[in-house]
Design an enzyme around this catalytic site. Sequence first.
Site, PDB file in Angstrom:
ATOM      1  N   HIS A  19       0.840  -1.212   0.000  1.00 14.69           N
ATOM      2  CA  HIS A  19       0.000   0.000   0.000  1.00 14.69           C
ATOM      3  C   HIS A  19       0.875   1.262   0.000  1.00 14.69           C
ATOM      4  O   HIS A  19       0.618   2.208  -0.741  1.00 14.69           O
ATOM      5  CB  HIS A  19      -0.868   0.047   1.267  1.00 14.69           C
ATOM      6  N   ARG A  34      -2.312  -6.227  -8.215  1.00 13.64           N
ATOM      7  CA  ARG A  34      -1.237  -7.132  -7.811  1.00 13.64           C
ATOM      8  C   ARG A  34      -1.024  -8.249  -8.817  1.00 13.64           C
ATOM      9  O   ARG A  34       0.080  -8.658  -9.092  1.00 13.64           O
ATOM     10  CB  ARG A  34      -1.541  -7.732  -6.430  1.00 13.64           C
ATOM     11  N   LYS A  87     -16.295  -6.677   6.848  1.00 16.19           N
ATOM     12  CA  LYS A  87     -15.045  -7.284   7.322  1.00 16.19           C
ATOM     13  C   LYS A  87     -14.961  -7.068   8.825  1.00 16.19           C
ATOM     14  O   LYS A  87     -15.453  -6.062   9.340  1.00 16.19           O
ATOM     15  CB  LYS A  87     -13.836  -6.617   6.662  1.00 16.19           C
ATOM     16  N   SER A 136      -3.317  -7.875   3.543  1.00 13.96           N
ATOM     17  CA  SER A 136      -3.325  -7.618   4.988  1.00 13.96           C
ATOM     18  C   SER A 136      -3.644  -8.902   5.747  1.00 13.96           C
ATOM     19  O   SER A 136      -3.024  -9.196   6.774  1.00 13.96           O
ATOM     20  CB  SER A 136      -4.343  -6.523   5.311  1.00 13.96           C
TER      21      SER A 136
HETATM   22  N1  COA Z   1      -0.174  -4.281  -1.550  1.00 10.22           N
HETATM   23  C1  COA Z   1      -0.489  -5.171  -0.598  1.00 10.22           C
HETATM   24  N2  COA Z   1      -1.755  -5.553  -0.320  1.00 10.22           N
HETATM   25  C2  COA Z   1      -2.723  -5.007  -1.053  1.00 10.22           C
HETATM   26  C3  COA Z   1      -2.467  -4.084  -2.076  1.00 10.22           C
HETATM   27  C4  COA Z   1      -1.121  -3.714  -2.310  1.00 10.22           C
HETATM   28  N3  COA Z   1      -0.780  -2.836  -3.257  1.00 10.22           N
HETATM   29  N4  COA Z   1      -3.631  -3.726  -2.640  1.00 10.22           N
HETATM   30  C5  COA Z   1      -4.576  -4.399  -1.986  1.00 10.22           C
HETATM   31  N5  COA Z   1      -4.037  -5.169  -1.045  1.00 10.22           N
HETATM   32  C6  COA Z   1      -4.733  -6.079  -0.133  1.00 10.22           C
HETATM   33  C7  COA Z   1      -5.555  -5.377   0.894  1.00 10.22           C
HETATM   34  O1  COA Z   1      -4.828  -5.201   2.100  1.00 10.22           O
HETATM   35  C8  COA Z   1      -6.721  -6.328   1.092  1.00 10.22           C
HETATM   36  O2  COA Z   1      -6.352  -7.329   2.010  1.00 10.22           O
HETATM   37  P1  COA Z   1      -7.445  -8.012   2.956  1.00 10.22           P
HETATM   38  O3  COA Z   1      -8.592  -8.445   2.073  1.00 10.22           O
HETATM   39  O4  COA Z   1      -6.694  -9.137   3.533  1.00 10.22           O
HETATM   40  O5  COA Z   1      -7.848  -6.959   3.951  1.00 10.22           O
HETATM   41  C9  COA Z   1      -6.891  -7.012  -0.256  1.00 10.22           C
HETATM   42  O6  COA Z   1      -5.660  -6.826  -0.908  1.00 10.22           O
HETATM   43  C10 COA Z   1      -7.994  -6.429  -1.073  1.00 10.22           C
HETATM   44  O7  COA Z   1      -7.743  -5.045  -1.240  1.00 10.22           O
HETATM   45  P2  COA Z   1      -8.904  -4.043  -1.578  1.00 10.22           P
HETATM   46  O8  COA Z   1      -9.693  -4.562  -2.721  1.00 10.22           O
HETATM   47  O9  COA Z   1      -8.304  -2.680  -1.715  1.00 10.22           O
HETATM   48  O10 COA Z   1      -9.853  -4.186  -0.306  1.00 10.22           O
HETATM   49  P3  COA Z   1     -10.066  -3.234   0.870  1.00 10.22           P
HETATM   50  O11 COA Z   1     -10.963  -3.885   1.848  1.00 10.22           O
HETATM   51  O12 COA Z   1      -8.769  -2.740   1.400  1.00 10.22           O
HETATM   52  O13 COA Z   1     -10.816  -1.963   0.184  1.00 10.22           O
HETATM   53  C11 COA Z   1     -12.691  -0.878  -0.948  1.00 10.22           C
HETATM   54  C12 COA Z   1     -11.917  -2.152  -0.683  1.00 10.22           C
HETATM   55  C13 COA Z   1     -12.806  -0.002   0.275  1.00 10.22           C
HETATM   56  C14 COA Z   1     -11.992  -0.032  -1.981  1.00 10.22           C
HETATM   57  C15 COA Z   1     -14.069  -1.338  -1.443  1.00 10.22           C
HETATM   58  O14 COA Z   1     -14.548  -2.348  -0.602  1.00 10.22           O
HETATM   59  C16 COA Z   1     -15.096  -0.219  -1.465  1.00 10.22           C
HETATM   60  O15 COA Z   1     -15.066   0.620  -2.333  1.00 10.22           O
HETATM   61  N6  COA Z   1     -16.003  -0.230  -0.483  1.00 10.22           N
HETATM   62  C17 COA Z   1     -17.025   0.782  -0.334  1.00 10.22           C
HETATM   63  C18 COA Z   1     -18.407   0.232  -0.668  1.00 10.22           C
HETATM   64  C19 COA Z   1     -18.700   0.458  -2.109  1.00 10.22           C
HETATM   65  O16 COA Z   1     -18.607   1.550  -2.625  1.00 10.22           O
HETATM   66  N7  COA Z   1     -19.102  -0.628  -2.782  1.00 10.22           N
HETATM   67  C20 COA Z   1     -19.444  -0.588  -4.177  1.00 10.22           C
HETATM   68  C21 COA Z   1     -18.206  -0.693  -5.030  1.00 10.22           C
HETATM   69  S1  COA Z   1     -18.629  -0.578  -6.721  1.00 10.22           S
END
Ligand code: COA
Length: 160
Positions: free
Chosen positions: A18, A91, A42, A130
């Site tokens: 990140h 990724r 979550k 994560s």
């Molecule tokens: N390096 C390391 N890990 C990474 C990474 C990177 N560059 N990018 C992502 N990850 C990891 C994250 O830590 C996460 O791990 P986890 O699932 O074990 O917690 C996983 O990969 C998925 O990442 P991400 O898709 O970014 O999930 P998130 O929970 O961190 O965030 C949101 C997701 C907040 C962007 C998304 O859920 C959202 O937009 N929510 C709001 C509700 C909404 O609008 N919904 C409609 C969408 S159309």
Amino acid sequence: MKHTALYAGSFDPITNGHLNIIERASSMFDFITVGIILNRSKTPLLTLEERLDIVRNVTAHIPNVRVDHFEGLLADYVNRNGFDAVIRGLRATSDFEYEIQMAQMNARLYTGNTETIFLMTDPRYSFISSSLIKEVVSFGGDVTGLLPEYALQVIRSKMK
Ligand code: COA
């Protein structure tokens, strides 16, 4: 005109993957907001306050980064703040399908001209998430170099 971008996520905890995206995005935009989501689907290890503290601490060296939190739809948060872009890290090819779905749904919901911009994750971090880090730490495994030291200390103390 100042160009602003949002980098959103659960950050439970923030990883070096990140952080690498935030650092690279910070040189592309005038201001980056790291938006920590209160994601009801979550169950986080870290409280929102702990996540805010960690992210602020580990991004303190990047002057144009601010840290905020939000709940609900990402697009609503974007519309309220008028971000020019939403940054996402890719990724692996497996991320693409979910990401394109989300980007296209969000594009319908944005009221302004917000673009989703994808940055390729640094290959050093392409295999981490994560959850994977938390699992390895919970069994005493070595995660050196995969997350900031401060974040590691906090999750270790929470797991005690
Ligand atoms: N390096 C390391 N890990 C990474 C990474 C990177 N560059 N990018 C992502 N990850 C990891 C994250 O830590 C996460 O791990 P986890 O699932 O074990 O917690 C996983 O990969 C998925 O990442 P991400 O898709 O970014 O999930 P998130 O929970 O961190 O965030 C949101 C997701 C907040 C962007 C998304 O859920 C959202 O937009 N929510 C709001 C509700 C909404 O609008 N919904 C409609 C969408 S159309």
